[in-house]
Enzyme design. Structure first.
Site, PDB file in Angstrom:
ATOM      1  N   ASP A  41       0.802  -1.224   0.000  1.00 24.24           N
ATOM      2  CA  ASP A  41       0.000   0.000   0.000  1.00 24.24           C
ATOM      3  C   ASP A  41       0.836   1.276   0.000  1.00 24.24           C
ATOM      4  O   ASP A  41       0.309   2.369  -0.187  1.00 24.24           O
ATOM      5  CB  ASP A  41      -0.980   0.007   1.189  1.00 24.24           C
ATOM      6  CG  ASP A  41      -2.234  -0.818   0.883  1.00 24.24           C
ATOM      7  OD1 ASP A  41      -2.250  -1.473  -0.169  1.00 24.24           O
ATOM      8  OD2 ASP A  41      -3.180  -0.791   1.689  1.00 24.24           O
ATOM      9  N   ASP A  90     -11.906  38.861 -31.784  1.00 24.23           N
ATOM     10  CA  ASP A  90     -11.358  37.555 -32.141  1.00 24.23           C
ATOM     11  C   ASP A  90     -12.102  36.426 -31.415  1.00 24.23           C
ATOM     12  O   ASP A  90     -12.090  35.277 -31.860  1.00 24.23           O
ATOM     13  CB  ASP A  90      -9.871  37.491 -31.785  1.00 24.23           C
ATOM     14  CG  ASP A  90      -9.209  36.279 -32.412  1.00 24.23           C
ATOM     15  OD1 ASP A  90      -9.297  36.153 -33.650  1.00 24.23           O
ATOM     16  OD2 ASP A  90      -8.640  35.453 -31.683  1.00 24.23           O
ATOM     17  N   GLY A 105      -9.959  32.610 -33.654  1.00 25.73           N
ATOM     18  CA  GLY A 105     -10.903  33.118 -34.645  1.00 25.73           C
ATOM     19  C   GLY A 105     -10.292  33.407 -35.994  1.00 25.73           C
ATOM     20  O   GLY A 105     -10.762  32.926 -37.025  1.00 25.73           O
ATOM     21  N   LEU A 106      -9.197  34.154 -35.996  1.00 26.45           N
ATOM     22  CA  LEU A 106      -8.592  34.569 -37.267  1.00 26.45           C
ATOM     23  C   LEU A 106      -8.114  33.345 -38.046  1.00 26.45           C
ATOM     24  O   LEU A 106      -8.324  33.230 -39.254  1.00 26.45           O
ATOM     25  CB  LEU A 106      -7.423  35.512 -36.979  1.00 26.45           C
ATOM     26  CG  LEU A 106      -6.795  36.144 -38.211  1.00 26.45           C
ATOM     27  CD1 LEU A 106      -7.825  37.003 -38.949  1.00 26.45           C
ATOM     28  CD2 LEU A 106      -5.584  36.999 -37.825  1.00 26.45           C
TER      29      LEU A 106
END
Lengths: 428, 518
Positions: free
Chosen positions: B36, B285, B420-421
């Site tokens: 463990d 944008d 975006g662009l």
């Protein structure tokens, strides 16, 4: 008991090493971890752990990102309802297995792997395996072994798995020619190299255990000689001997010397002429020497301290001491098979301190006092030791990296040299 | 029995370890079998801690089973005290030790150690990691925060000092807990509020004894600290702020609530928040982010926060929301209803994978598992919640909370998407010889790839029966930009299947587009 007592005076054994035993807190993996490399080796086998959420969490932590490449292992997590009554639990297990086989019809061999919880509640997985085998025959064979922490340490999981395969091996024909069986999971590339070498030595037929496919188990019988490729296969060896096979005593094929010793043991057993042995091994020895030389410079004279992990520690220490010129502060091993490691112990520098078992805090104190140049330990200790100024090599990598044989000798040395090189290079 | 390949949470004793490791001067003696100790490496490797967690394991083996294990526990406990000299100790059992029924609490009590020893009951076969962390912290607070003050008693030194609060919830192995705490401490300081104790992270048992001196509590992670804060509310009359300050809006609300409790004016801090995220989201944008379909999964705290940020601060459409934490299912269901969807409450990653495929999102926000699922499905993805791997314990400062956290979130959620662009240019020049999807990047010579990339559709749809595409329709489909082509193909085929069409023509393609168009 968990005494952090100073080590008792050690009775030195015949081979000149100081052999001690220690009990207490242990920082080691359990045998379930073996699944992580075994499932890569036996390509149509599936490993189903019957255990707790802890078991599932352990395997996922050990397997890292591999867990998403459609791994052939999983955990049947025992929950409260299962603990209420055993009969119910067997039905539950059957249901889980049925669902699993429906999803993975390509599976030919299913291992039910016991864990601490399943062992403590005495869930009879061998009966379950028998029952399921009958139900799923002939498409799927179901076997069981225990990888629990209470019974097995790390690589002993592979031992338990292979020992479960031995009764399944076909019986060798009574008049069969003498055959060689190489035992222990090796990386495919290493396995292929060794098979080529045995063929050059004129030794054959040669089989390997585990085979890459569950249906291709090698035969075994009184004409079988077996050669252990790994030092942690005590139960497998016993099971093979129960079927009449004979062990070829040898050091393990780590480093150039170990590989030569390992091959020579097989060559002697198969009466290979000396000239043929020299011709087959000379190119490998020469290449290994070229690969080792640059690392020897960095490692020579440095002191190593091994924490117990895999039982590979003694052969690795032998390699580092004899071929790399390192000194050994302490060689810890979780378990020491005196007979299987006799050749290795004989090669260790006289007086080497070999400690079987562990009492973690006491051993950490000894490592701090020894100030080794390189500490070989698990990932739970590595960063804490680095923070204390000790260079470390994390040991689990030695199980996942091809390190055996002539062609890997340089890689093996590099694994130990790299942390030292990095320390020398960093300016932060 | 549950068939499991991957678990979102560890067992409850891992939660207790997260609390113990976060604190100073506390030691955890865990009755557990050999093996463990694997849990140590979560802390030393994933979080890169430079010391072992303060945990002693009994690591009993098969040969110890029987009367021996209780004795092993007692000696481990006594030796851990001698070696580490902690201010307090927690003791408990892992799953296997729970079965052998030694009683760690009773055994430790019999040792009569001169420090508080707090027994933990963590039912390993019912509960999980976060519950374990919450229970452990609650037990520690109950045991160590001291007696409740008499009713109506004035708070210690309440006169002539700045308002004082506790920060509750950050632990070891918490997703961005380190930087969240720094960010929130800074925010509280700017408001004029002092921090009394931050716990568990960095606190000692002695610090927990001072919890009662604060005027109120800030609960950063309800999964871990709600139970303890509720206790403090009852015992010490300390109100609590449970608004999780993830996202610009939530941080603003958090500041207002905290200021109200402290009797301060939030306006100056809100006026100079310094967050760029709102302006970035408004800049042109970001227009292309409008209506992006987001699938969100994680712990409840982070999933809820991410859903609000995604919708209100980035303009995404939340098409899937879920959590693996059953304790907070109610809150997540309520939030999902706000988005008009049904919440997914599961700890089976295969269910999550199926839900992601069904929702056809354009971005997945989730845990390490969702990162892998998204990779398989070829979808953009950002990690917003534990469990996470080593790369999400970064060296750089990267909070999720507060105003800087809002900046981090904007970057994290937007970077996997095409900006975006870029998206516009690719659409415009899709037939251009340098821009079509078969072209290699121009810095590699722009030569056409010999092996075309695998279409996304192979993983997103498991079509029961394939539907034929007319050659012209197939050709028309190739004109759609490659990064939305998979979705267009899937939608068209779904449209055709629903109408039992045998052949997809150009007409079908555009009918489907009109049908699914948003």
């Amino acid at each position: 008991m968990n005494a952090h007592a100073p080590l008792p005076p050690a009775p030195s054994e015949g081979c000149g090493v100081s052999l001690r035993q220690e009990r207490g807190q242990r920082a080691v993996f359990c045998g379930l971890t073996g699944i992580v490399w075994l499932h890569r080796k036996i390509q149509d086998a599936f490993f189903l752990v019957v255990g707790s959420r802890t078991c599932a969490h352990l395997i996922q932590s050990a397997a890292g990102v591999m867990i998403f490449a459609e791994p052939r292992f999983a955990t049947a997590i025992i929950d409260e309802r299962d603990l209420a009554g055993l009969a119910d639990m067997n039905e539950e297990l059957d249901r889980v297995v049925s669902r699993l086989i429906e999803r993975r019809p390509d599976i030919r061999l299913l291992f039910l792997v016991g864990s601490c919880p399943s062992e403590v509640i005495k869930l009879d997985l061998s009966r379950a395996a028998l029952r399921l085998s009958q139900r799923l025959a002939p498409a799927v064979r179901v076997l069981n072994y225990s990888g629990s922490g209470i019974e097995t340490t790390f690589t002993q999981g592979e031992d338990a798995c292979l020992a479960a395969l031995v009764p399944e091996m076909p019986r060798e024909a009574p008049n069969a020619a003498p055959s060689l069986l190489v035992v222990g999971a090796l990386a495919d590339v290493v396995e292929d190299q060794f098979l080529r070498l045995f063929s050059e030595l004129g030794i054959g037929p040669v089989h390997v255990l585990p085979a890459r496919r569950a249906g291709a188990l090698p035969p075994v019988g009184p004409n079988t000689s077996y050669l252990l490729a790994q030092p942690f296969l005590a139960d497998t060896a016993r099971a093979l001997e129960a079927r009449g096979a004979t062990r070829i005593a040898a050091p393990f094929p780590l480093g150039s010397e170990g590989t030569t010793g390992w091959l020579r043991a097989a060559a002697d057993a198969f009466l290979v002429p000396e000239a043929r042995f020299a011709a087959a091994t000379a190119p490998g020895i020469a290449r290994a020497e070229r690969a080792l030389a640059p690392h020897r410079e960095r490692l020579s004279g440095k002191r190593a301290f091994f924490f117990p992990d895999s039982q590979l520690e003694v052969p690795l220490a032998r390699f580092l001491a004899r071929e790399m010129g390192m000194e050994l502060a302490e060689v810890g091993t979780p378990y020491l098979h005196r007979a299987h490691l006799a050749e290795e112990l004989a090669l260790l520098p006289p007086g080497t301190r070999v400690v079987e078992g562990q009492s973690l805090d006491a051993q950490m104190d000894r490592a701090r006092a020894a100030r080794p140049d390189l500490t070989v330990c698990g990932l739970g200790l590595a960063n804490p030791f680095e923070a204390e100024g000790l260079a470390t090599k994390w040991s689990i990598e030695l199980l996942f990296t091809p390190i055996q044989g002539y062609e890997q000798a340089g890689d093996l040395a590099e694994l130990f040299a790299r942390p030292l090189l990095r320390r020398a290079r960093l300016e932060v | 029995m549950q068939l499991t390949v991957w678990t979102y949470e560890g067992p409850p004793h891992i939660g207790a370890m997260r609390v113990a490791t976060a604190m100073r001067g506390l030691h955890y003696v865990l009755h557990a079998p050999q093996g463990d100790t694997y849990a140590d490496l979560l802390f030393t490797m994933i979080e890169r801690r430079d010391a072992r967690p303060p945990v002693t394991y009994t690591t009993f083996q098969a040969r110890d089973l029987g009367a021996d294990t209780a004795e092993i526990f007692k000696s481990a406990c006594a030796e851990a005290y001698e070696r580490f000299r902690p201010e307090a100790m927690i003791v408990g059992a892992s799953c296997t030790a729970e079965l052998i029924q030694d009683d760690p609490g009773g055994l430790a009590k019999a040792l009569n150690l001169p420090i508080p020893v707090i027994p933990l009951e963590l039912p390993a076969y019912q509960k999980k990691e976060n519950w374990g962390a919450s229970e452990t912290f609650y037990r520690l607070v109950r045991a160590l925060s001291g007696p409740a003050p008499a009713p109506g008693a004035p708070r210690l030194g309440a006169e002539g000092r700045r308002p004082l609060c506790n920060i509750l919830g950050p632990t070891a192995l918490g997703f961005r807990h380190r930087d969240d705490v720094a960010e929130i401490r800074g925010l509280l300081n700017r408001l004029g509020i002092d921090v009394n104790v931050t716990a568990p992270m960095g606190a000692s048992p002695t610090d927990l004894a001072r919890l009662g001196a604060a005027d109120f509590n800030v609960v950063l992670y309800p999964e871990i600290a709600r139970a303890a804060a509720q206790y403090l509310q009852k015992a010490f009359g300390q109100p609590m702020v449970e608004t999780v300050p993830i996202g610009f809006g939530a941080t603003t609300r958090f500041v207002e609530e905290v200021a109200a409790l402290a009797g301060l004016d939030p306006a100056p801090v809100l006026a100079e928040h310094g967050s760029r995220a709102p302006w970035y989201a408004r800049s042109v944008d970001s227009t292309y982010l409008t209506g992006k379909r987001a699938f969100i999964f994680g712990d409840a705290t982070h999933a809820l926060a991410a859903a609000r940020v995604a919708r209100s601060e980035l303009g995404f459409a939340v098409v899937g929301l879920g959590t693996y934490g059953r304790e907070f299912a109610r809150e997540v269901r309520a939030e999902a209803a706000e988005h008009g969807i049904e919440a997914l409450i599961t700890d089976d990653y295969l269910d999550v994978e199926a839900a992601i495929q069904a929702a056809a999102p354009e971005i997945v926000l989730g845990t390490q598992m969702e990162r892998h699922v998204a990779k398989r499905l070829g979808l953009p993805c950002a990690v917003i919640s534990a469990p996470v791997h080593v790369q999400d314990f970064p060296a750089r400062t990267s909070p999720q909370m507060g105003f800087e956290g809002a900046n981090v979130l904007f970057d994290t959620l937007v970077h996997p998407l095409m900006m975006g662009l870029e998206e516009h240019l690719l659409g415009m020049f899709r037939e251009d010889r340098e821009f079509h999807d078969g072209a290699a990047p121009s810095h590699l010579g722009g030569k056409a790839r010999t092996v075309p990339p695998e279409p996304v559709t192979t993983v997103t749809v498991a079509a029961p029966a394939s539907i034929a595409w007319a050659a012209e329709a197939e050709k028309e489909l190739r004109k759609i930009p490659f990064f939305v082509r998979g979705k267009a193909r899937a939608n068209t085929e779904r449209f055709a299947r629903e109408r039992a069409l045998a052949l997809i023509t150009i007409e079908t393609l555009y009918d489907a587009k009109a049908h699914f168009g948003r």
